[in-house]
Design a protein around this motif. Structure first.
Motif, PDB file in Angstrom:
ATOM      1  N   LYS A   1       0.812  -1.213   0.000  1.00  0.00           N
ATOM      2  CA  LYS A   1       0.000   0.000   0.000  1.00  0.00           C
ATOM      3  C   LYS A   1       0.846   1.263   0.000  1.00  0.00           C
ATOM      4  N   SER A   2       2.148   1.117  -0.208  1.00  0.00           N
ATOM      5  CA  SER A   2       3.035   2.277  -0.287  1.00  0.00           C
ATOM      6  C   SER A   2       4.287   1.905  -1.054  1.00  0.00           C
ATOM      7  N   VAL A   3       5.029   2.907  -1.483  1.00  0.00           N
ATOM      8  CA  VAL A   3       6.291   2.671  -2.168  1.00  0.00           C
ATOM      9  C   VAL A   3       7.285   1.991  -1.243  1.00  0.00           C
ATOM     10  N   ALA A   4       7.290   2.374   0.029  1.00  0.00           N
ATOM     11  CA  ALA A   4       8.214   1.765   0.994  1.00  0.00           C
ATOM     12  C   ALA A   4       7.962   0.263   1.119  1.00  0.00           C
ATOM     13  N   GLU A   5       6.683  -0.121   1.218  1.00  0.00           N
ATOM     14  CA  GLU A   5       6.363  -1.548   1.307  1.00  0.00           C
ATOM     15  C   GLU A   5       6.752  -2.276   0.027  1.00  0.00           C
ATOM     16  N   ALA A   6       6.575  -1.624  -1.107  1.00  0.00           N
ATOM     17  CA  ALA A   6       6.934  -2.230  -2.389  1.00  0.00           C
ATOM     18  C   ALA A   6       8.438  -2.484  -2.475  1.00  0.00           C
ATOM     19  N   ARG A   7       9.246  -1.540  -1.974  1.00  0.00           N
ATOM     20  CA  ARG A   7      10.697  -1.728  -1.987  1.00  0.00           C
ATOM     21  C   ARG A   7      11.088  -2.961  -1.182  1.00  0.00           C
ATOM     22  N   THR A   8      10.410  -3.169  -0.059  1.00  0.00           N
ATOM     23  CA  THR A   8      10.693  -4.344   0.765  1.00  0.00           C
ATOM     24  C   THR A   8      10.392  -5.621   0.000  1.00  0.00           C
ATOM     25  N   LEU A   9       9.256  -5.657  -0.694  1.00  0.00           N
ATOM     26  CA  LEU A   9       8.897  -6.833  -1.487  1.00  0.00           C
ATOM     27  C   LEU A   9       9.914  -7.083  -2.595  1.00  0.00           C
ATOM     28  N   LEU A  10      10.365  -6.006  -3.241  1.00  0.00           N
ATOM     29  CA  LEU A  10      11.357  -6.143  -4.302  1.00  0.00           C
ATOM     30  C   LEU A  10      12.683  -6.682  -3.780  1.00  0.00           C
TER      31      LEU A  10
ATOM     32  N   GLU B   1      13.050  -8.655  -1.202  1.00  0.00           N
ATOM     33  CA  GLU B   1      12.907  -9.992  -0.626  1.00  0.00           C
ATOM     34  C   GLU B   1      12.742 -11.096  -1.667  1.00  0.00           C
ATOM     35  N   GLN B   2      12.300 -10.749  -2.882  1.00  0.00           N
ATOM     36  CA  GLN B   2      12.031 -11.785  -3.872  1.00  0.00           C
ATOM     37  C   GLN B   2      12.213 -11.246  -5.290  1.00  0.00           C
ATOM     38  N   GLU B   3      12.297 -12.164  -6.237  1.00  0.00           N
ATOM     39  CA  GLU B   3      12.444 -11.790  -7.640  1.00  0.00           C
ATOM     40  C   GLU B   3      11.078 -11.443  -8.215  1.00  0.00           C
ATOM     41  N   ILE B   4      10.909 -10.206  -8.634  1.00  0.00           N
ATOM     42  CA  ILE B   4       9.633  -9.730  -9.173  1.00  0.00           C
ATOM     43  C   ILE B   4       9.807  -9.401 -10.646  1.00  0.00           C
ATOM     44  N   ASP B   5       8.887  -9.899 -11.468  1.00  0.00           N
ATOM     45  CA  ASP B   5       8.927  -9.623 -12.903  1.00  0.00           C
ATOM     46  C   ASP B   5       8.109  -8.404 -13.293  1.00  0.00           C
ATOM     47  N   LEU B   6       6.968  -8.216 -12.620  1.00  0.00           N
ATOM     48  CA  LEU B   6       6.009  -7.206 -13.058  1.00  0.00           C
ATOM     49  C   LEU B   6       5.394  -6.489 -11.863  1.00  0.00           C
ATOM     50  N   ILE B   7       5.241  -5.168 -11.991  1.00  0.00           N
ATOM     51  CA  ILE B   7       4.637  -4.354 -10.934  1.00  0.00           C
ATOM     52  C   ILE B   7       3.456  -3.588 -11.516  1.00  0.00           C
ATOM     53  N   PHE B   8       2.282  -3.740 -10.908  1.00  0.00           N
ATOM     54  CA  PHE B   8       1.146  -2.869 -11.208  1.00  0.00           C
ATOM     55  C   PHE B   8       1.238  -1.723 -10.204  1.00  0.00           C
TER      56      PHE B   8
ATOM     57  N   GLU C   1       5.592   9.034  -0.885  1.00  0.00           N
ATOM     58  CA  GLU C   1       6.277   8.871  -2.154  1.00  0.00           C
ATOM     59  C   GLU C   1       5.277   8.447  -3.223  1.00  0.00           C
ATOM     60  N   ASN C   2       5.385   9.050  -4.419  1.00  0.00           N
ATOM     61  CA  ASN C   2       4.492   8.630  -5.502  1.00  0.00           C
ATOM     62  C   ASN C   2       5.129   7.512  -6.306  1.00  0.00           C
ATOM     63  N   GLY C   3       4.360   6.999  -7.271  1.00  0.00           N
ATOM     64  CA  GLY C   3       4.819   5.850  -8.027  1.00  0.00           C
ATOM     65  C   GLY C   3       6.124   6.067  -8.772  1.00  0.00           C
ATOM     66  N   PHE C   4       6.393   7.289  -9.205  1.00  0.00           N
ATOM     67  CA  PHE C   4       7.625   7.563  -9.941  1.00  0.00           C
ATOM     68  C   PHE C   4       8.857   7.215  -9.103  1.00  0.00           C
ATOM     69  N   GLU C   5       8.731   7.369  -7.786  1.00  0.00           N
ATOM     70  CA  GLU C   5       9.888   7.183  -6.917  1.00  0.00           C
ATOM     71  C   GLU C   5      10.243   5.715  -6.687  1.00  0.00           C
TER      72      GLU C   5
ATOM     73  N   ALA D   1      12.701  -0.468  -9.194  1.00  0.00           N
ATOM     74  CA  ALA D   1      12.225  -1.449 -10.166  1.00  0.00           C
ATOM     75  C   ALA D   1      13.309  -1.752 -11.202  1.00  0.00           C
ATOM     76  N   GLN D   2      13.976  -0.710 -11.666  1.00  0.00           N
ATOM     77  CA  GLN D   2      15.047  -0.897 -12.637  1.00  0.00           C
ATOM     78  C   GLN D   2      16.177  -1.736 -12.047  1.00  0.00           C
ATOM     79  N   HIS D   3      16.537  -1.422 -10.818  1.00  0.00           N
ATOM     80  CA  HIS D   3      17.636  -2.130 -10.151  1.00  0.00           C
ATOM     81  C   HIS D   3      17.329  -3.615 -10.006  1.00  0.00           C
ATOM     82  N   ARG D   4      16.052  -3.937  -9.783  1.00  0.00           N
ATOM     83  CA  ARG D   4      15.646  -5.334  -9.583  1.00  0.00           C
ATOM     84  C   ARG D   4      15.147  -5.972 -10.883  1.00  0.00           C
ATOM     85  N   HIS D   5      15.302  -5.272 -12.003  1.00  0.00           N
ATOM     86  CA  HIS D   5      14.913  -5.791 -13.321  1.00  0.00           C
ATOM     87  C   HIS D   5      13.428  -6.139 -13.382  1.00  0.00           C
TER      88      HIS D   5
END
Length: 263
Positions: free
Chosen positions: A37-46, A48-55, A63-67, A72-76
């Protein structure tokens, strides 16, 4: 079958749950690896695991989605933006980004986006440099706030009300909520803070005159500075301009008048 490890990032509970349901029911190539529910939580998920796609939602508190793009780039990971507002720059996104979805999300458009993601990722797993360029172009395109023409506002009834920005008279803060007053005398209360909309709306048309008020200059009737600056909107509402924002308000009026005069 290519299975894409996917996360959903959105601060609105309804948006998260509805997208999760749509993906589960309609997109067999998608494996939901997490929801944030936030960019900070998304960074944690990225991390912790290999993610292919982010909605990825765009307008979120803090922080907005741009941040999240650099992470995302770093984790491919590839990004499909989900956006609550429409703008002409979305045409550019179609050409330069993996894809975007305009809320409320249409099932057929979602299926098409996932199909596009599967094809793109399967063919370009080794081409991260080009993906980086696309994401940077996407962020640049979406940052052009003057192109926004519509907002999709959560209406509190498990859905959205699509509003033309030219119908917005003013927006008032109410704690962690924003109340939109429309030209038809309707109002819509949204569970987002005023700052989120200050950053989105065209700055040559909308101005924040107080910590709790944003006005549409198209609906400004008059203003005076007898006892501090006070303005009157065309619907008769009077709003005090804070001292801190008085000079900015005066400058915006000048620019707005010149802009209208050039038309």
């Amino acid at each position: 079958m290519l299975l894409l490890n996917t996360i959903i990032v959105d601060d609105e509970e309804f948006a998260r749950s509805s997208l999760y349901f749509l993906l589960q029911e309609n997109c067999e190539n998608i494996h939901i690896s997490g929801i944030a529910k936030s960019v900070a939580e998304a960074r944690t998920l990225l991390a912790e695991q290999e993610i292919d796609l982010i909605f990825l939602d765009i307008a979120m508190p803090g922080e907005n989605g741009f941040e999240l793009i650099s992470s995302a780039q770093h984790r491919h990971a590839h990004v499909i933006f989900t956006t609550a507002y429409d703008q002409y720059a979305l045409k550019a996104i179609k050409a330069n980004a993996l894809d975007y979805l305009l809320k409320p999300i249409d099932i057929d458009e979602l299926k098409e986006s996932v199909k596009k993601a599967v094809k793109h990722i399967s063919l370009n797993r080794q081409n991260e440099q080009n993906n980086t360029a696309r994401l940077n172009q996407l962020a640049e395109n979406l940052s052009e706030r003057n192109e926004i023409r519509k907002l999709s506002l959560p209406n509190g009834q498990s859905g959205y009300t699509i509003v033309d920005i030219n119908d917005i008279v003013n927006i008032e803060a109410d704690s962690n909520y924003s109340v939109f007053y429309l030209s038809g005398k309707d109002k819509i209360t949204v569970s987002k803070v005023l700052k989120d909309y200050e950053e989105i709306l065209p700055e040559n048309q909308f101005v924040r005159v107080h910590k709790s008020s944003i006005i549409n200059l198209d609906f400004l009737k008059e203003y005076n500075s007898k006892n501090g600056v006070e303005l009157t909107l065309k619907n008769g509402v009077k709003i005090a301009v804070s001292r801190r924002r008085a000079s900015e308000f005066a400058e915006k009026i000048k620019l707005y008048t010149n802009h209208r005069g050039d038309k």
